[in-house]
Design an enzyme around this catalytic site. Structure first.
Site, PDB file in Angstrom:
ATOM      1  N   SER A  20       0.922  -1.316   0.210  1.00  0.00           N
ATOM      2  CA  SER A  20       0.171   0.135   0.082  1.00  0.00           C
ATOM      3  C   SER A  20       0.720   1.380   0.078  1.00  0.00           C
ATOM      4  O   SER A  20       0.366   2.272  -0.656  1.00  0.00           O
ATOM      5  CB  SER A  20      -0.799  -0.013   1.319  1.00  0.00           C
ATOM      6  OG  SER A  20      -0.327   0.180   2.349  1.00  0.00           O
ATOM      7  N   ARG A  72      22.156 -14.819   4.913  1.00  0.00           N
ATOM      8  CA  ARG A  72      21.692 -13.298   4.691  1.00  0.00           C
ATOM      9  C   ARG A  72      22.731 -12.730   3.675  1.00  0.00           C
ATOM     10  O   ARG A  72      22.600 -11.859   2.961  1.00  0.00           O
ATOM     11  CB  ARG A  72      21.884 -12.532   5.961  1.00  0.00           C
ATOM     12  CG  ARG A  72      20.782 -12.521   6.847  1.00  0.00           C
ATOM     13  CD  ARG A  72      20.775 -11.659   8.049  1.00  0.00           C
ATOM     14  NE  ARG A  72      19.510 -12.044   8.971  1.00  0.00           N
ATOM     15  CZ  ARG A  72      18.310 -12.238   8.721  1.00  0.00           C
ATOM     16  NH1 ARG A  72      17.810 -11.866   7.626  1.00  0.00           N
ATOM     17  NH2 ARG A  72      17.356 -12.508   9.678  1.00  0.00           N
ATOM     18  N   MET A  97      10.424  -6.644   4.754  1.00  0.00           N
ATOM     19  CA  MET A  97      10.752  -7.330   5.950  1.00  0.00           C
ATOM     20  C   MET A  97      11.774  -8.085   6.084  1.00  0.00           C
ATOM     21  O   MET A  97      11.816  -9.423   6.391  1.00  0.00           O
ATOM     22  CB  MET A  97       9.380  -7.977   6.316  1.00  0.00           C
ATOM     23  CG  MET A  97       8.103  -7.061   6.476  1.00  0.00           C
ATOM     24  SD  MET A  97       7.929  -5.795   7.130  1.00  0.00           S
ATOM     25  CE  MET A  97       7.664  -6.161   8.733  1.00  0.00           C
ATOM     26  N   ILE A  99      15.955  -8.437   7.733  1.00  0.00           N
ATOM     27  CA  ILE A  99      17.206  -7.707   8.505  1.00  0.00           C
ATOM     28  C   ILE A  99      18.335  -7.809   7.402  1.00  0.00           C
ATOM     29  O   ILE A  99      18.538  -8.693   6.596  1.00  0.00           O
ATOM     30  CB  ILE A  99      17.453  -8.462   9.705  1.00  0.00           C
ATOM     31  CG1 ILE A  99      16.298  -8.343  10.707  1.00  0.00           C
ATOM     32  CG2 ILE A  99      18.616  -8.080  10.204  1.00  0.00           C
ATOM     33  CD1 ILE A  99      16.437  -9.315  11.846  1.00  0.00           C
ATOM     34  N   LEU A 100      18.943  -6.508   7.192  1.00  0.00           N
ATOM     35  CA  LEU A 100      19.936  -6.372   6.051  1.00  0.00           C
ATOM     36  C   LEU A 100      21.282  -6.339   6.669  1.00  0.00           C
ATOM     37  O   LEU A 100      21.676  -6.046   7.858  1.00  0.00           O
ATOM     38  CB  LEU A 100      19.458  -5.023   5.616  1.00  0.00           C
ATOM     39  CG  LEU A 100      18.409  -4.966   4.775  1.00  0.00           C
ATOM     40  CD1 LEU A 100      18.099  -3.508   4.539  1.00  0.00           C
ATOM     41  CD2 LEU A 100      18.314  -5.570   3.561  1.00  0.00           C
ATOM     42  N   ASN A 114      13.605   3.922   4.946  1.00  0.00           N
ATOM     43  CA  ASN A 114      12.788   3.136   5.345  1.00  0.00           C
ATOM     44  C   ASN A 114      11.701   3.439   5.943  1.00  0.00           C
ATOM     45  O   ASN A 114      11.790   4.423   6.543  1.00  0.00           O
ATOM     46  CB  ASN A 114      13.528   2.056   6.358  1.00  0.00           C
ATOM     47  CG  ASN A 114      12.596   1.087   6.756  1.00  0.00           C
ATOM     48  OD1 ASN A 114      11.861   0.307   6.166  1.00  0.00           O
ATOM     49  ND2 ASN A 114      12.647   0.624   8.072  1.00  0.00           N
ATOM     50  N   HIS A 116       8.909   2.832   9.060  1.00  0.00           N
ATOM     51  CA  HIS A 116       8.735   1.902  10.226  1.00  0.00           C
ATOM     52  C   HIS A 116       7.318   2.515  11.084  1.00  0.00           C
ATOM     53  O   HIS A 116       7.309   3.854  11.541  1.00  0.00           O
ATOM     54  CB  HIS A 116       9.871   1.923  11.127  1.00  0.00           C
ATOM     55  CG  HIS A 116       9.600   1.183  12.193  1.00  0.00           C
ATOM     56  ND1 HIS A 116       9.801  -0.425  11.904  1.00  0.00           N
ATOM     57  CD2 HIS A 116       9.667   1.269  13.474  1.00  0.00           C
ATOM     58  CE1 HIS A 116       9.642  -0.999  13.087  1.00  0.00           C
ATOM     59  NE2 HIS A 116       9.558  -0.067  13.981  1.00  0.00           N
ATOM     60  N   THR A 148      20.732   2.567   8.137  1.00  0.00           N
ATOM     61  CA  THR A 148      21.942   2.158   8.412  1.00  0.00           C
ATOM     62  C   THR A 148      22.052   0.859   9.200  1.00  0.00           C
ATOM     63  O   THR A 148      21.073   0.097   9.092  1.00  0.00           O
ATOM     64  CB  THR A 148      22.555   3.126   9.618  1.00  0.00           C
ATOM     65  OG1 THR A 148      21.539   2.937  10.637  1.00  0.00           O
ATOM     66  CG2 THR A 148      22.506   4.496   9.186  1.00  0.00           C
TER      67      THR A 148
HETATM   68  C1  GAR Z   1       3.643  -0.638   6.762  1.00  0.00           C
HETATM   69  O1  GAR Z   1       3.007  -0.581   7.804  1.00  0.00           O
HETATM   70  C2  GAR Z   1       5.123  -0.469   7.049  1.00  0.00           C
HETATM   71  O2  GAR Z   1       5.359   1.017   7.947  1.00  0.00           O
HETATM   72  C3  GAR Z   1       5.628  -1.644   7.976  1.00  0.00           C
HETATM   73  O3  GAR Z   1       5.111  -2.565   7.092  1.00  0.00           O
HETATM   74  C4  GAR Z   1       3.817  -2.314   6.626  1.00  0.00           C
HETATM   75  C5  GAR Z   1       3.733  -2.509   5.051  1.00  0.00           C
HETATM   76  O4  GAR Z   1       2.461  -2.118   4.435  1.00  0.00           O
HETATM   77  N1  GAR Z   1       7.224  -1.680   7.674  1.00  0.00           N
HETATM   78  C6  GAR Z   1       7.820  -2.330   8.693  1.00  0.00           C
HETATM   79  O5  GAR Z   1       7.319  -2.677   9.809  1.00  0.00           O
HETATM   80  C7  GAR Z   1       9.025  -2.193   8.529  1.00  0.00           C
HETATM   81  N2  GAR Z   1       9.980  -2.585   9.824  1.00  0.00           N
HETATM   82  P1  GAR Z   1       2.461  -1.994   2.925  1.00  0.00           P
HETATM   83  O6  GAR Z   1       3.064  -3.354   2.100  1.00  0.00           O
HETATM   84  O7  GAR Z   1       0.924  -2.141   2.785  1.00  0.00           O
HETATM   85  O8  GAR Z   1       3.021  -0.940   2.363  1.00  0.00           O
END
Ligand code: GAR
Length: 223
Positions: A20, A72, A97, A99-100, A114, A116, A148
């Protein structure tokens, strides 16, 4: 390619799921609000719904399936090769999703963002909405930061806050946060593409001015 195309910031978006936030970027780009070209969408999951969104928008897609790699390092190296083939100026993690590795994040330092779903440094990692509710927080929100090596720990560019309401559960709270995610990610990408948002020596600059540790506060009550 036209002159306008060659001046546009080349953006690769990495996703793992619904996409989204990717859609918010596609919409803003198609509305002429972003001086960017979405050159590719890459997913680590073949079934990610966001891939269909990209295809509908005519954006090249590819999958680098993490389950096909034995660690990884090898996954990140393959991903990096794919990304670099598109010669991006900016890499946007939109619900990616993974870990890099440090080598990967160092390679893209200053040109990877990113999103979050928490007011970092609170609630790095998963289940941010549940954790905000459990802690009894009165406000919650979303952060955009430069990436980072530290997971969800890079310098913060923008934050938007939302209230936590008495009847909230994780779903309703996530929904309220997501509305703000879709507002602030296009804005951050726009500012980066315009050269206004940068990371220099580990600090975020907006219009050449250093931002504080919480980044630029987006007002969620107006516009
Ligand atoms: C979003 O809420 C984003 O902030 C989160 O995953 C969702 C993805 O939604 N990201 C994390 O948690 C990263 N640590 P989307 O696929 O509909 O954009």
């Amino acid at each position: 390619m036209t002159d306008a195309d060659s001046q546009r910031t080349r953006v690769v978006v990495l996703i793992s799921g619904t996409g989204s936030n990717l859609q918010a970027l596609i919409n803003a780009q198609q509305a002429g609000e972003l001086p960017i070209e979405l050159v590719a969408v890459i997913s680590n999951r073949p079934e990610a719904k966001g891939l269909k969104r990209a295809e509908r928008a005519g954006i090249p897609t590819c999958v680098v399936d993490h389950t096909q790699f034995d660690g990884r390092e090898s996954f990140d190296q393959a991903l990096q090769r794919k990304i670099d083939a598109y010669q991006p100026d900016l890499i946007v993690l939109a619900g990616f999703m993974r870990i890099l590795t440090e080598a990967f994040t160092r390679h893209y330092e200053g040109r990877m963002l990113n999103i979050h779903p928490s007011l970092l440094p609170k609630y790095q990692g998963l289940n941010t909405h549940e954790r905000a509710l459990q802690a009894g927080d009165e406000e919650h929100g979303v952060t955009i930061h430069f990436v980072t090596a530290e997971l969800d720990g890079g310098p913060i560019a923008l934050q938007a806050r939302v209230p936590v309401l008495p009847d909230d559960d994780a779903t309703s709270l996530a929904q309220r946060v997501l509305v703000q995610e879709h507002r602030i990610y296009p804005l951050a990408v726009k500012w980066f593409a315009e050269g206004r948002l940068r990371m220099v020596d580990g600090r975020v600059l907006l219009n050449s001015e250093p931002l504080g540790p919480s980044g630029y506060p987006i007002d969620t009550h107006t516009s």
